[in-house]
Design a protein around this motif. Structure first.
Motif, PDB file in Angstrom:
ATOM      1  N   ASN A  11      19.883  70.394   9.863  1.00 50.30           N
ATOM      2  CA  ASN A  11      20.922  70.845   8.939  1.00 50.30           C
ATOM      3  C   ASN A  11      22.204  70.014   9.043  1.00 50.30           C
ATOM      4  O   ASN A  11      23.294  70.475   8.702  1.00 50.30           O
ATOM      5  CB  ASN A  11      21.213  72.344   9.102  1.00 50.30           C
ATOM      6  CG  ASN A  11      20.173  73.165   8.375  1.00 50.30           C
ATOM      7  OD1 ASN A  11      19.545  72.689   7.423  1.00 50.30           O
ATOM      8  ND2 ASN A  11      19.964  74.383   8.814  1.00 50.30           N
ATOM      9  N   ASP A  17      16.779  73.768   6.201  1.00 49.18           N
ATOM     10  CA  ASP A  17      16.483  74.884   5.293  1.00 49.18           C
ATOM     11  C   ASP A  17      15.317  74.551   4.376  1.00 49.18           C
ATOM     12  O   ASP A  17      14.401  75.347   4.194  1.00 49.18           O
ATOM     13  CB  ASP A  17      17.713  75.212   4.427  1.00 49.18           C
ATOM     14  CG  ASP A  17      18.860  75.768   5.262  1.00 49.18           C
ATOM     15  OD1 ASP A  17      18.593  76.237   6.390  1.00 49.18           O
ATOM     16  OD2 ASP A  17      20.006  75.722   4.783  1.00 49.18           O
ATOM     17  N   LEU A  42      12.966  83.906   6.999  1.00 49.73           N
ATOM     18  CA  LEU A  42      14.322  83.336   7.085  1.00 49.73           C
ATOM     19  C   LEU A  42      15.226  84.202   7.952  1.00 49.73           C
ATOM     20  O   LEU A  42      15.996  83.696   8.770  1.00 49.73           O
ATOM     21  CB  LEU A  42      14.941  83.237   5.685  1.00 49.73           C
ATOM     22  CG  LEU A  42      14.633  81.996   4.858  1.00 49.73           C
ATOM     23  CD1 LEU A  42      15.332  82.097   3.503  1.00 49.73           C
ATOM     24  CD2 LEU A  42      15.107  80.736   5.583  1.00 49.73           C
ATOM     25  N   ASP A  47      18.240  80.539  11.369  1.00 52.37           N
ATOM     26  CA  ASP A  47      18.590  79.112  11.392  1.00 52.37           C
ATOM     27  C   ASP A  47      17.912  78.371  12.545  1.00 52.37           C
ATOM     28  O   ASP A  47      18.422  77.362  13.029  1.00 52.37           O
ATOM     29  CB  ASP A  47      20.108  78.932  11.523  1.00 52.37           C
ATOM     30  CG  ASP A  47      20.746  78.582  10.177  1.00 52.37           C
ATOM     31  OD1 ASP A  47      20.005  78.434   9.170  1.00 52.37           O
ATOM     32  OD2 ASP A  47      21.980  78.451  10.127  1.00 52.37           O
TER      33      ASP A  47
END
Ligand SMILES: [Mg+2]
Length: 215
Positions: A11, A17, A42, A47
């Motif tokens: 990221n 993502d 998700l 993350d």
């Protein structure tokens, strides 16, 4: 005189993502899960901060998958890294930095398979050094991993840190005496923490900031 620019990987240089969503879609189709499972993945993934045994432990229970967690993790390490791609503008920007004498390196917290993401995207040779936490034995924000990264780039630890994590990348970079650029990804900076020098949305903007800043 140009010094060193260290970049976080997930990221920051590469869009995790997008890769994670692609992997999710493959997993959903393989196990015949409802499409809405993607949102659940998700949420559990956080993350990428959720350890994979916890992640797959939860996925197994929520979706009644009978395979062992170990087997699911093994497949994940095979199938997920190839889901990565790199934006052409990112490579162009990195080359612009290097062309004027900056050394550039990657500094990433993660398993040795982080290297596969670089190989599938073909960007390994764009860097002077690649520093992976599990390989060197230190994790960001520990100063030791920044020192290790500089060593791998054959550089002094002077310059910039670019990343999307407020603590690992920006806090770690500041403690290592680097100037910092935060990849906001649409978020706002938490004012309770010492701010980065710059806040940007893309690698192109991060590189532009570095190239136009006074020493
Ligand atoms: Mg990151």
């Amino acid at each position: 005189m140009p010094g060193l620019v260290l970049f976080d990987l997930d990221n920051t240089l590469l869009n995790r993502d997008v890769a994670f969503k692609l992997w999710s879609a493959l997993f959903i189709s393989k196990y015949g899960l409802p499409e809405s499972a993607g949102d659940t993945f998700l949420a559990i993934d956080a993350d990428g901060h959720t350890p994979r045994d916890e992640f797959f432990g939860a996925v197994k229970i929520l979706f009644g998958i009978e395979e062992t967690t170990e087997s699911l993790i093994e497949q994940y390490h095979l199938n997920y890294p190839p889901c990565y791609s790199v934006e052409e503008m990112t490579v162009k920007s990195l080359r612009n930095l290097r062309a004027v004498g900056w050394k550039i390196g990657i500094i990433t917290n993660g398993p040795p398979s982080q290297q596969i993401k670089l190989e599938v995207t073909g960007i390994t040779d764009e860097f002077d050094g690649i520093c992976i936490s599990s390989v060197v034995g230190f994790r960001k924000p520990d100063l030791a991993i920044f020192q290790e990264a500089a060593k791998l780039c054959a550089s002094r630890l002077e310059g910039w840190m670019v990343g999307d994590s407020a603590t690992a990348d920006i806090g770690g970079g500041q403690a290592a005496g680097l100037r910092t650029v935060w990849m906001a990804r649409g978020r706002t900076w938490d004012e309770s923490m010492p701010p980065p020098d710059f806040i940007v949305e893309t690698i192109t903007d991060a590189v532009a900031v570095i190239l136009t800043s006074e020493d």
